[in-house]
Write a protein that holds these residues in place. Structure first.
Motif, mmCIF file in Angstrom:
data_model
loop_
_atom_site.group_PDB
_atom_site.id
_atom_site.type_symbol
_atom_site.label_atom_id
_atom_site.label_comp_id
_atom_site.label_asym_id
_atom_site.label_seq_id
_atom_site.Cartn_x
_atom_site.Cartn_y
_atom_site.Cartn_z
ATOM 1 N N ILE A 15 2.529 -9.226 -0.377
ATOM 2 C CA ILE A 15 3.722 -9.955 0.057
ATOM 3 C C ILE A 15 3.285 -11.015 1.054
ATOM 4 O O ILE A 15 2.453 -10.750 1.930
ATOM 5 N N CYS A 22 12.387 -13.857 5.742
ATOM 6 C CA CYS A 22 12.666 -12.455 6.072
ATOM 7 C C CYS A 22 14.022 -12.275 6.742
ATOM 8 O O CYS A 22 14.577 -11.178 6.719
ATOM 9 N N PHE A 25 16.734 -10.372 5.040
ATOM 10 C CA PHE A 25 16.739 -8.903 5.000
ATOM 11 C C PHE A 25 17.827 -8.312 5.888
ATOM 12 O O PHE A 25 18.193 -7.157 5.744
ATOM 13 N N ILE A 45 12.806 -2.898 -3.968
ATOM 14 C CA ILE A 45 12.552 -2.206 -2.705
ATOM 15 C C ILE A 45 13.735 -2.459 -1.765
ATOM 16 O O ILE A 45 14.140 -3.611 -1.582
ATOM 17 N N THR A 47 15.713 -3.425 1.410
ATOM 18 C CA THR A 47 15.319 -4.258 2.544
ATOM 19 C C THR A 47 15.093 -3.422 3.794
ATOM 20 O O THR A 47 14.289 -3.787 4.651
ATOM 21 N N ARG A 49 13.391 -0.809 4.022
ATOM 22 C CA ARG A 49 11.971 -0.441 4.024
ATOM 23 C C ARG A 49 11.097 -1.611 4.463
ATOM 24 O O ARG A 49 10.041 -1.421 5.043
ATOM 25 N N MET A 50 11.529 -2.812 4.183
ATOM 26 C CA MET A 50 10.742 -4.005 4.502
ATOM 27 C C MET A 50 10.833 -4.394 5.973
ATOM 28 O O MET A 50 9.879 -4.900 6.540
ATOM 29 N N ARG A 51 11.960 -4.132 6.595
ATOM 30 C CA ARG A 51 12.202 -4.590 7.969
ATOM 31 C C ARG A 51 11.147 -4.117 8.961
ATOM 32 O O ARG A 51 10.806 -4.841 9.892
ATOM 33 N N ILE A 59 6.214 -11.519 6.841
ATOM 34 C CA ILE A 59 5.511 -10.368 6.255
ATOM 35 C C ILE A 59 4.350 -10.901 5.427
ATOM 36 O O ILE A 59 4.562 -11.727 4.536
ATOM 37 N N LYS A 78 1.733 -0.360 4.516
ATOM 38 C CA LYS A 78 0.874 -1.535 4.506
ATOM 39 C C LYS A 78 -0.566 -1.035 4.496
ATOM 40 O O LYS A 78 -0.937 -0.195 5.296
#
Length: 80
Positions: A15, A22, A25, A45, A47, A49-51, A59, A78
C-alpha cells in the motif's frame, strides 16, 4: 494465496497512499478499502483495520492479512 492448517488464507500486498487519501478512512460511509493482493485477488479491508497504520506521511509498506474460512480477518499486520 497460501493455505494454513485451518484452511484459512494469507494475502500479501503493498500500500502506498498519501495522508490526504487516507483522510477518507475517517469519513462516514467509507467502511472499506479494496486492494489487490500479490496473487491478483481483490480483497476488501475494513477502514478500521487501516487506520492503525496511518502516519503523517499516509500509509506505505507491505502487509499480510490472514483470514479464516468465514472470510473473517484473523490477523492484519505490516511486514515491511
Amino acid at each position: 494465496m497460501n493455505h494454513q492448517p485451518n484452511n484459512g488464507r494469507v494475502y500479501f500486498f503493498s500500500i502506498s497512499l498519501s495522508y490526504k487519501r487516507c483522510e477518507a478512512f475517517y469519513q462516514p460511509g467509507n467502511n472499506s478499502v479494496i486492494v489487490t493482493a500479490d496473487t491478483g485477488h481483490r480483497i476488501q479491508i475494513p477502514t478500521s483495520r487501516m487506520r492503525a497504520f496511518v502516519t503523517k506521511q499516509g500509509i506505505q509498506g507491505r502487509f499480510r492479512m490472514t483470514i479464516d474460512n468465514n472470510n473473517k480477518i484473523v490477523s492484519f499486520e505490516k511486514i515491511g
